[in-house]
Scaffold this motif. Structure first.
Motif, PDB file in Angstrom:
ATOM      1  N   PHE A  71       0.749  -1.132  -0.146  1.00 54.49           N
ATOM      2  CA  PHE A  71       0.036   0.108   0.037  1.00 54.49           C
ATOM      3  C   PHE A  71       0.901   1.215   0.091  1.00 54.49           C
ATOM      4  O   PHE A  71       0.703   2.132  -0.629  1.00 54.49           O
ATOM      5  CB  PHE A  71      -0.969   0.036   1.115  1.00 54.49           C
ATOM      6  CG  PHE A  71      -1.825   1.103   1.338  1.00 54.49           C
ATOM      7  CD1 PHE A  71      -3.047   1.319   0.460  1.00 54.49           C
ATOM      8  CD2 PHE A  71      -1.479   2.170   1.960  1.00 54.49           C
ATOM      9  CE1 PHE A  71      -3.785   2.448   0.460  1.00 54.49           C
ATOM     10  CE2 PHE A  71      -2.179   3.481   1.990  1.00 54.49           C
ATOM     11  CZ  PHE A  71      -3.446   3.604   1.352  1.00 54.49           C
ATOM     12  N   VAL A  72       1.841   1.363   0.783  1.00 52.01           N
ATOM     13  CA  VAL A  72       2.606   2.422   1.027  1.00 52.01           C
ATOM     14  C   VAL A  72       3.607   2.752  -0.329  1.00 52.01           C
ATOM     15  O   VAL A  72       3.828   3.870  -0.761  1.00 52.01           O
ATOM     16  CB  VAL A  72       3.636   2.357   2.247  1.00 52.01           C
ATOM     17  CG1 VAL A  72       4.787   3.575   2.077  1.00 52.01           C
ATOM     18  CG2 VAL A  72       2.678   2.427   3.692  1.00 52.01           C
ATOM     19  N   ALA A  73       3.989   1.792  -1.156  1.00 52.31           N
ATOM     20  CA  ALA A  73       4.646   1.771  -2.316  1.00 52.31           C
ATOM     21  C   ALA A  73       3.646   2.432  -3.198  1.00 52.31           C
ATOM     22  O   ALA A  73       3.871   3.453  -4.023  1.00 52.31           O
ATOM     23  CB  ALA A  73       5.219   0.720  -2.664  1.00 52.31           C
ATOM     24  N   GLY A  74       2.551   2.114  -3.348  1.00 52.67           N
ATOM     25  CA  GLY A  74       1.714   2.585  -4.284  1.00 52.67           C
ATOM     26  C   GLY A  74       1.247   4.093  -4.146  1.00 52.67           C
ATOM     27  O   GLY A  74       1.129   4.979  -4.876  1.00 52.67           O
ATOM     28  N   PHE A  75       0.930   4.293  -2.739  1.00 53.01           N
ATOM     29  CA  PHE A  75       0.431   5.335  -2.347  1.00 53.01           C
ATOM     30  C   PHE A  75       1.650   6.764  -2.373  1.00 53.01           C
ATOM     31  O   PHE A  75       1.244   7.730  -3.040  1.00 53.01           O
ATOM     32  CB  PHE A  75       0.163   5.460  -0.745  1.00 53.01           C
ATOM     33  CG  PHE A  75      -0.467   6.872  -0.060  1.00 53.01           C
ATOM     34  CD1 PHE A  75      -1.642   6.980  -0.318  1.00 53.01           C
ATOM     35  CD2 PHE A  75       0.408   7.416   0.813  1.00 53.01           C
ATOM     36  CE1 PHE A  75      -2.178   8.318   0.361  1.00 53.01           C
ATOM     37  CE2 PHE A  75      -0.098   8.490   1.320  1.00 53.01           C
ATOM     38  CZ  PHE A  75      -1.459   9.190   1.040  1.00 53.01           C
ATOM     39  N   ALA A  76       2.893   6.241  -1.857  1.00 52.69           N
ATOM     40  CA  ALA A  76       3.916   7.294  -2.180  1.00 52.69           C
ATOM     41  C   ALA A  76       4.186   7.339  -3.326  1.00 52.69           C
ATOM     42  O   ALA A  76       4.630   8.520  -4.000  1.00 52.69           O
ATOM     43  CB  ALA A  76       5.146   6.566  -1.229  1.00 52.69           C
ATOM     44  N   PRO A 170       6.963   3.796  -7.652  1.00 55.20           N
ATOM     45  CA  PRO A 170       6.384   2.867  -6.684  1.00 55.20           C
ATOM     46  C   PRO A 170       7.336   1.552  -6.468  1.00 55.20           C
ATOM     47  O   PRO A 170       7.400   1.087  -5.563  1.00 55.20           O
ATOM     48  CB  PRO A 170       4.920   2.286  -7.064  1.00 55.20           C
ATOM     49  CG  PRO A 170       4.785   3.007  -8.651  1.00 55.20           C
ATOM     50  CD  PRO A 170       5.734   4.028  -8.694  1.00 55.20           C
ATOM     51  N   LEU A 171       7.750   1.200  -7.612  1.00 55.10           N
ATOM     52  CA  LEU A 171       8.862  -0.117  -7.667  1.00 55.10           C
ATOM     53  C   LEU A 171       9.847   0.376  -6.711  1.00 55.10           C
ATOM     54  O   LEU A 171      10.545  -0.545  -6.055  1.00 55.10           O
ATOM     55  CB  LEU A 171       9.382  -0.532  -9.026  1.00 55.10           C
ATOM     56  CG  LEU A 171       8.116  -1.104 -10.037  1.00 55.10           C
ATOM     57  CD1 LEU A 171       8.426  -1.239 -11.150  1.00 55.10           C
ATOM     58  CD2 LEU A 171       7.378  -2.434  -9.166  1.00 55.10           C
ATOM     59  N   LEU A 172      10.313   1.546  -7.074  1.00 53.46           N
ATOM     60  CA  LEU A 172      11.429   2.006  -6.224  1.00 53.46           C
ATOM     61  C   LEU A 172      11.271   2.010  -4.854  1.00 53.46           C
ATOM     62  O   LEU A 172      12.035   1.769  -3.876  1.00 53.46           O
ATOM     63  CB  LEU A 172      12.100   3.567  -6.766  1.00 53.46           C
ATOM     64  CG  LEU A 172      13.245   4.167  -6.014  1.00 53.46           C
ATOM     65  CD1 LEU A 172      14.682   2.847  -6.256  1.00 53.46           C
ATOM     66  CD2 LEU A 172      13.581   5.573  -6.467  1.00 53.46           C
ATOM     67  N   ILE A 173      10.154   2.730  -4.529  1.00 48.46           N
ATOM     68  CA  ILE A 173       9.708   2.857  -3.003  1.00 48.46           C
ATOM     69  C   ILE A 173       9.550   1.528  -2.634  1.00 48.46           C
ATOM     70  O   ILE A 173       9.835   1.192  -1.220  1.00 48.46           O
ATOM     71  CB  ILE A 173       8.482   3.587  -2.920  1.00 48.46           C
ATOM     72  CG1 ILE A 173       8.983   5.022  -3.097  1.00 48.46           C
ATOM     73  CG2 ILE A 173       7.785   3.682  -1.646  1.00 48.46           C
ATOM     74  CD1 ILE A 173       7.643   5.808  -3.427  1.00 48.46           C
ATOM     75  N   GLU A 174       9.051   0.369  -3.159  1.00 49.97           N
ATOM     76  CA  GLU A 174       8.872  -0.560  -2.471  1.00 49.97           C
ATOM     77  C   GLU A 174      10.335  -1.574  -2.284  1.00 49.97           C
ATOM     78  O   GLU A 174      10.420  -2.128  -1.372  1.00 49.97           O
ATOM     79  CB  GLU A 174       8.116  -1.834  -3.661  1.00 49.97           C
ATOM     80  CG  GLU A 174       7.829  -3.137  -3.013  1.00 49.97           C
ATOM     81  CD  GLU A 174       6.968  -4.159  -4.081  1.00 49.97           C
ATOM     82  OE1 GLU A 174       6.041  -4.101  -3.751  1.00 49.97           O
ATOM     83  OE2 GLU A 174       7.774  -4.358  -5.164  1.00 49.97           O
TER      84      GLU A 174
END
Length: 186
Positions: A71-76, A170-174
């Motif tokens: 969720f956080v990866a998609g949100f951010a 989102p991939l980088l945040i994940e």
């Protein structure tokens, strides 16, 4: 609300140009609460269910970690991509800054990413589904002309840059979150 989301996704996937034309003529309201957040909820739910199905012994804290990371990866990623596109617009693409328009654009252009993420969370062995992310480039190409009003000479550059940012953020945040939480296996 969910029927409207389904109809928008269907039109965006089948006729992206028509979708962007309709959105360009609508009032400019933030779509986060009516479109992006529900999709991110489905992403998180799919991560939880996928973890549940994929493990021999269910471990609730780890399942919640996987859900939160997803969720956080998609949100951010949504907000970072919108911010980057808005910030790069004047210099690279000769557009006026408009964060609300950038958020709307990123929210709708991220549909393929959200759908692929949902599918991959549920069925991770079907890795080839990631190839559908290339359709994001076409959706952005159509939206760059109709919705964002990018000039023809900048359209290719905008499409490439926006595609990298919308899928990459989102991939980088994940990846960063997974590095910070080494016990989480996704």
């Amino acid at each position: 609300m969910y029927k409207q989301i389904y109809e928008k996704i269907k039109l965006l996937l089948i006729q992206p140009r028509k979708f962007w034309e309709e959105e360009a003529n609508k009032s400019k309201e933030d779509i986060a609460g009516n479109f992006v957040y529900p999709l991110l909820g489905f992403v998180a739910l799919a991560a939880f269910i996928g973890y549940w199905w994929d493990t021999d012994t269910f471990h609730l804290p780890r399942a919640l970690q996987v859900t939160c990371v997803s969720f956080v990866a998609g949100f951010a990623g949504y907000f970072i991509a919108a911010f980057l596109i808005d910030e790069l617009s004047p210099g690279l693409f000769h557009l006026k800054k408009n964060i609300l328009k950038a958020r709307i654009f990123v929210g709708y252009a991220s549909v393929i990413f959200y759908l692929v993420t949902i599918f991959m969370n549920l069925l991770p062995s079907f890795f080839f589904v990631f190839l559908f992310l290339f359709y994001t480039v076409y959706i952005i190409w159509e939206g760059s002309d109709v919705f964002m009003k990018v000039k023809e000479k900048d359209r290719q550059k905008f499409t490439l840059g926006a595609s990298v940012v919308i899928v990459g953020a989102p991939l980088l945040i994940e990846k960063v979150l997974l590095a910070l939480l080494p016990s989480v296996n996704m």
